[in-house]
Design an enzyme around this catalytic site. Structure first.
Site, PDB file in Angstrom:
ATOM      1  N   CYS A  76      44.754 -20.668 -12.652  1.00  0.00           N
ATOM      2  CA  CYS A  76      44.565 -20.451 -14.094  1.00  0.00           C
ATOM      3  C   CYS A  76      45.638 -19.492 -14.623  1.00  0.00           C
ATOM      4  O   CYS A  76      46.810 -19.834 -14.618  1.00  0.00           O
ATOM      5  CB  CYS A  76      43.144 -19.983 -14.392  1.00  0.00           C
ATOM      6  SG  CYS A  76      42.712 -20.109 -16.154  1.00  0.00           S
ATOM      7  N   HIS A 178      40.087 -24.479 -12.384  1.00  0.00           N
ATOM      8  CA  HIS A 178      39.457 -23.538 -11.456  1.00  0.00           C
ATOM      9  C   HIS A 178      38.875 -24.306 -10.266  1.00  0.00           C
ATOM     10  O   HIS A 178      37.772 -24.851 -10.376  1.00  0.00           O
ATOM     11  CB  HIS A 178      38.340 -22.754 -12.155  1.00  0.00           C
ATOM     12  CG  HIS A 178      38.836 -21.714 -13.094  1.00  0.00           C
ATOM     13  ND1 HIS A 178      39.133 -20.427 -12.685  1.00  0.00           N
ATOM     14  CD2 HIS A 178      39.120 -21.765 -14.413  1.00  0.00           C
ATOM     15  CE1 HIS A 178      39.565 -19.734 -13.721  1.00  0.00           C
ATOM     16  NE2 HIS A 178      39.566 -20.527 -14.784  1.00  0.00           N
ATOM     17  N   GLU A 180      37.537 -23.181  -7.657  1.00  0.00           N
ATOM     18  CA  GLU A 180      36.322 -22.524  -7.185  1.00  0.00           C
ATOM     19  C   GLU A 180      35.097 -22.897  -8.023  1.00  0.00           C
ATOM     20  O   GLU A 180      33.960 -22.619  -7.633  1.00  0.00           O
ATOM     21  CB  GLU A 180      36.512 -20.999  -7.166  1.00  0.00           C
ATOM     22  CG  GLU A 180      36.506 -20.316  -8.514  1.00  0.00           C
ATOM     23  CD  GLU A 180      37.822 -20.355  -9.265  1.00  0.00           C
ATOM     24  OE1 GLU A 180      37.945 -19.636 -10.270  1.00  0.00           O
ATOM     25  OE2 GLU A 180      38.737 -21.112  -8.860  1.00  0.00           O
TER      26      GLU A 180
END
Length: 198
Positions: A76, A178, A180
């Site tokens: 990001c 992202h 994650e």
């Protein structure tokens, strides 16, 4: 083992939680000597690119990051940091990959920030996306994007405009989404990065 650059501008918790779910060993990089402890490096980041760059400069870690030859992944704002320049704060970035970070134009058909799930299209075959199907959905949250450049783009996304969802130059990688927060596909990408060798 993966080192996470801890410079005060990253969403460390969600990233470390994902690495723990995957049983991937990690540690925090707080000083220049810490880089030597890890085989690969992640630069996380959320919020304002200009402010994040200032925090990174304040750590004194910038020269070391720019000289790294091991795999590096910017996530990001961490991805935006490895570009040349960001319109967010009109700030010089690390200048590792010669592209710019631009602001989404106001478009009545698209809300800014770009937030939610969107497809990515693999532009160049790459080990970072091994085992991840083209047109897979990843989770995005951003108001600024990396300009599309076919030389450095390894996947792209469309959101009112075509932009780089991920980029690569030599050992440096960046992803705008992202991983994650992107379910199985994101976890697969983190696993791929954890096994990258340059």
């Amino acid at each position: 083992m993966t080192g996470i650059v801890n410079y005060g501008a990253g969403n460390i918790f969600s990233l470390t939680a994902a690495l723990e779910r995957l049983n991937l060993e990690y540690g925090m990089i707080n000083s220049e000597s810490d880089f030597d402890l890890y085989e690969r490096i992640i630069i996380p980041g959320v919020g304002h690119a200009g402010a994040a760059m200032k925090k990174l400069i304040d750590t004194g870690l910038v020269p070391k990051i720019k000289s790294l030859t091991k795999p590096v992944l910017g996530i990001c704002v961490g991805m935006q940091l490895i570009t040349d320049f960001s319109e967010e704060g009109n700030s010089e970035m690390l200048g590792i990959i010669p592209v710019k970070t631009l602001k989404f134009k106001e478009d009545i058909s698209k809300k800014v920030p770009h937030m939610g799930w969107n497809q990515i299209f693999v532009q160049n075959e790459n080990l970072l996306f091994a085992g991840i199907a083209d047109e897979t959905y990843f989770y995005f949250v951003h108001s600024y994007y990396i300009e599309f450049n076919s030389k450095f783009t390894i996947s792209y996304c469309n959101y009112g405009t075509k932009f780089s969802a991920s980029i690569k130059k030599n050992n440096f990688y960046g992803v705008q989404f992202h991983p994650e927060k992107s379910g199985e596909a994101g976890e697969k990408l983190l696993q791929n990065f954890a096994h990258l060798k340059i």
